[in-house]
Design a protein around this motif. Structure first.
Motif, PDB file in Angstrom:
ATOM      1  N   ASN A  20       0.856  -1.194   0.000  1.00  0.00           N
ATOM      2  CA  ASN A  20       0.000   0.000   0.000  1.00  0.00           C
ATOM      3  C   ASN A  20       0.883   1.231   0.000  1.00  0.00           C
ATOM      4  OD1 ASN A  20      -1.804   2.067   0.349  1.00  0.00           O
ATOM      5  ND2 ASN A  20      -2.677   1.279   2.253  1.00  0.00           N
ATOM      6  N   THR A  21       1.005   1.867  -1.162  1.00  0.00           N
ATOM      7  CA  THR A  21       1.892   3.022  -1.289  1.00  0.00           C
ATOM      8  C   THR A  21       1.415   4.224  -0.484  1.00  0.00           C
ATOM      9  OG1 THR A  21       0.751   3.777  -3.282  1.00  0.00           O
ATOM     10  CG2 THR A  21       2.691   2.372  -3.585  1.00  0.00           C
ATOM     11  N   ARG A  22       0.170   4.184  -0.027  1.00  0.00           N
ATOM     12  CA  ARG A  22      -0.378   5.308   0.738  1.00  0.00           C
ATOM     13  C   ARG A  22      -0.184   5.147   2.247  1.00  0.00           C
ATOM     14  NH1 ARG A  22      -5.991   7.272  -1.605  1.00  0.00           N
ATOM     15  NH2 ARG A  22      -5.586   8.657   0.121  1.00  0.00           N
ATOM     16  N   THR A  23       0.507   4.119   2.676  1.00  0.00           N
ATOM     17  CA  THR A  23       0.736   3.922   4.103  1.00  0.00           C
ATOM     18  C   THR A  23       1.548   5.086   4.646  1.00  0.00           C
ATOM     19  OG1 THR A  23       0.778   1.532   3.766  1.00  0.00           O
ATOM     20  CG2 THR A  23       1.662   2.352   5.857  1.00  0.00           C
ATOM     21  N   PRO A  24       1.026   5.788   5.634  1.00  0.00           N
ATOM     22  CA  PRO A  24       1.775   6.912   6.202  1.00  0.00           C
ATOM     23  C   PRO A  24       3.099   6.444   6.825  1.00  0.00           C
ATOM     24  CG  PRO A  24      -0.513   6.932   6.943  1.00  0.00           C
ATOM     25  CD  PRO A  24      -0.290   5.617   6.248  1.00  0.00           C
ATOM     26  N   TYR A  25       4.093   7.304   6.715  1.00  0.00           N
ATOM     27  CA  TYR A  25       5.404   6.976   7.283  1.00  0.00           C
ATOM     28  C   TYR A  25       5.305   6.715   8.782  1.00  0.00           C
ATOM     29  CZ  TYR A  25       7.657   8.462   2.897  1.00  0.00           C
ATOM     30  OH  TYR A  25       8.069   8.581   1.600  1.00  0.00           O
ATOM     31  N   THR A  26       4.405   7.421   9.454  1.00  0.00           N
ATOM     32  CA  THR A  26       4.248   7.205  10.908  1.00  0.00           C
ATOM     33  C   THR A  26       3.750   5.791  11.199  1.00  0.00           C
ATOM     34  OG1 THR A  26       2.059   8.239  10.762  1.00  0.00           O
ATOM     35  CG2 THR A  26       3.884   9.625  11.535  1.00  0.00           C
ATOM     36  N   ASP A  27       2.865   5.265  10.347  1.00  0.00           N
ATOM     37  CA  ASP A  27       2.373   3.895  10.542  1.00  0.00           C
ATOM     38  C   ASP A  27       3.479   2.878  10.279  1.00  0.00           C
ATOM     39  OD1 ASP A  27      -0.035   5.146  10.986  1.00  0.00           O
ATOM     40  OD2 ASP A  27      -1.079   4.234   9.273  1.00  0.00           O
ATOM     41  N   ILE A  28       4.276   3.138   9.248  1.00  0.00           N
ATOM     42  CA  ILE A  28       5.398   2.239   8.949  1.00  0.00           C
ATOM     43  C   ILE A  28       6.380   2.254  10.111  1.00  0.00           C
ATOM     44  CG2 ILE A  28       7.380   1.836   7.414  1.00  0.00           C
ATOM     45  CD1 ILE A  28       5.693   3.139   5.152  1.00  0.00           C
ATOM     46  N   ALA A  29       6.691   3.444  10.596  1.00  0.00           N
ATOM     47  CA  ALA A  29       7.631   3.592  11.711  1.00  0.00           C
ATOM     48  C   ALA A  29       7.141   2.840  12.937  1.00  0.00           C
ATOM     49  CB  ALA A  29       7.823   5.073  12.030  1.00  0.00           C
ATOM     50  N   GLN A  30       5.872   2.996  13.227  1.00  0.00           N
ATOM     51  CA  GLN A  30       5.293   2.328  14.396  1.00  0.00           C
ATOM     52  C   GLN A  30       5.384   0.811  14.257  1.00  0.00           C
ATOM     53  OE1 GLN A  30       1.128   3.303  15.018  1.00  0.00           O
ATOM     54  NE2 GLN A  30       1.627   3.948  17.106  1.00  0.00           N
ATOM     55  N   LYS A  31       5.078   0.310  13.084  1.00  0.00           N
ATOM     56  CA  LYS A  31       5.111  -1.134  12.845  1.00  0.00           C
ATOM     57  C   LYS A  31       6.531  -1.698  12.949  1.00  0.00           C
ATOM     58  CE  LYS A  31       3.452  -4.632   9.661  1.00  0.00           C
ATOM     59  NZ  LYS A  31       2.637  -4.924   8.510  1.00  0.00           N
ATOM     60  N   LEU A  32       7.521  -0.916  12.474  1.00  0.00           N
ATOM     61  CA  LEU A  32       8.908  -1.394  12.452  1.00  0.00           C
ATOM     62  C   LEU A  32       9.714  -0.954  13.675  1.00  0.00           C
ATOM     63  CD1 LEU A  32       9.773  -0.821   8.679  1.00  0.00           C
ATOM     64  CD2 LEU A  32       8.887  -2.882   9.786  1.00  0.00           C
ATOM     65  N   LEU A  33       9.072  -0.210  14.560  1.00  0.00           N
ATOM     66  CA  LEU A  33       9.718   0.292  15.777  1.00  0.00           C
ATOM     67  C   LEU A  33      10.924   1.178  15.467  1.00  0.00           C
ATOM     68  CD1 LEU A  33       9.516  -2.980  17.918  1.00  0.00           C
ATOM     69  CD2 LEU A  33       7.901  -1.049  17.908  1.00  0.00           C
ATOM     70  N   ILE A  34      10.725   2.068  14.490  1.00  0.00           N
ATOM     71  CA  ILE A  34      11.735   3.057  14.137  1.00  0.00           C
ATOM     72  C   ILE A  34      11.042   4.415  14.060  1.00  0.00           C
ATOM     73  CG2 ILE A  34      13.245   1.434  12.917  1.00  0.00           C
ATOM     74  CD1 ILE A  34      12.009   2.360  10.276  1.00  0.00           C
ATOM     75  N   SER A  35      11.789   5.483  13.848  1.00  0.00           N
ATOM     76  CA  SER A  35      11.164   6.809  13.769  1.00  0.00           C
ATOM     77  C   SER A  35      10.633   7.078  12.366  1.00  0.00           C
ATOM     78  CB  SER A  35      12.179   7.890  14.154  1.00  0.00           C
ATOM     79  OG  SER A  35      13.117   8.061  13.113  1.00  0.00           O
ATOM     80  N   ALA A  36       9.638   7.955  12.289  1.00  0.00           N
ATOM     81  CA  ALA A  36       9.093   8.354  10.988  1.00  0.00           C
ATOM     82  C   ALA A  36      10.179   9.035  10.157  1.00  0.00           C
ATOM     83  CB  ALA A  36       7.888   9.270  11.175  1.00  0.00           C
ATOM     84  N   GLY A  37      11.086   9.759  10.821  1.00  0.00           N
ATOM     85  CA  GLY A  37      12.206  10.399  10.128  1.00  0.00           C
ATOM     86  C   GLY A  37      13.096   9.370   9.453  1.00  0.00           C
ATOM     87  N   THR A  38      13.313   8.238  10.107  1.00  0.00           N
ATOM     88  CA  THR A  38      14.120   7.162   9.526  1.00  0.00           C
ATOM     89  C   THR A  38      13.446   6.612   8.277  1.00  0.00           C
ATOM     90  OG1 THR A  38      15.057   6.573  11.673  1.00  0.00           O
ATOM     91  CG2 THR A  38      15.133   4.883   9.953  1.00  0.00           C
ATOM     92  N   VAL A  39      12.133   6.430   8.353  1.00  0.00           N
ATOM     93  CA  VAL A  39      11.389   5.943   7.181  1.00  0.00           C
ATOM     94  C   VAL A  39      11.539   6.935   6.037  1.00  0.00           C
ATOM     95  CG1 VAL A  39       9.122   5.339   6.255  1.00  0.00           C
ATOM     96  CG2 VAL A  39       9.740   4.658   8.596  1.00  0.00           C
ATOM     97  N   HIS A  40      11.368   8.205   6.348  1.00  0.00           N
ATOM     98  CA  HIS A  40      11.485   9.252   5.333  1.00  0.00           C
ATOM     99  C   HIS A  40      12.874   9.231   4.674  1.00  0.00           C
ATOM    100  CE1 HIS A  40      10.868  13.076   3.314  1.00  0.00           C
ATOM    101  NE2 HIS A  40      12.046  13.446   3.777  1.00  0.00           N
TER     102      HIS A  40
END
Length: 159
Positions: A20-40
């Protein structure tokens, strides 16, 4: 390109975005236990490497009234007309894909229409393009599957 340019975190981020390309970075970060900044940063790195480009929107053509799908092989009277014919095909919005091809046809197109009558009008437009010798149409009865995700997972998991 180096064999391993992506690490495990990159792979995990990609796996989520492929689904899902629309998954917010904050949701990805939460799932992977990393920061949204890291995802970005990871996504930006993969964009800069040219591995990913933007995201896409998937339309439900049936609900929009464009459930008729046909594939049209286009034979040109001269192969040096390819570019001019492609330019004209781009002007027809119902032609959604065009491939320069080998074999029986010079071009292979996919078109979407409301019904057979609408498709006929579109096909006649293709036939009228200067440089087109003839066309041959194949109607799609049903799309069994359309899944780029499996290939994307395989490609990125080998990097």
């Amino acid at each position: 390109m180096p064999k391993k340019i992506l690490d495990e975190i990159d792979h995990q981020v990609l796996d989520i975005l492929i689904e899902n390309t629309r998954t917010p970075y904050t949701d990805i970060a939460q799932k992977l236990l990393i920061s949204a900044g890291t995802v970005h940063v990871r996504v930006k790195k993969m964009e800069e490497l040219g591995l990913i480009q933007g995201s896409s929107l998937i339309l439900n053509y049936d609900k929009l009234g464009y459930s008729f799908v046909a594939y049209v092989g286009v034979l040109l009277n001269k192969t040096n007309r390819i570019n001019s014919v492609v330019e004209r095909l781009v002007e027809i919005p119902n032609v959604t894909n065009v491939h320069i091809s080998t074999g029986k046809f010079d071009l292979f197109c996919k078109l979407r229409a409301k019904n057979t009558s609408h498709a006929k009008k579109i096909i006649f437009k293709l036939d009228a393009i200067n440089g087109v010798e003839r066309t041959e149409t194949m109607i799609s009865l049903e799309e069994s599957f359309n899944d780029k995700n499996r290939l994307m997972h395989q490609l990125f998991n080998t990097m």
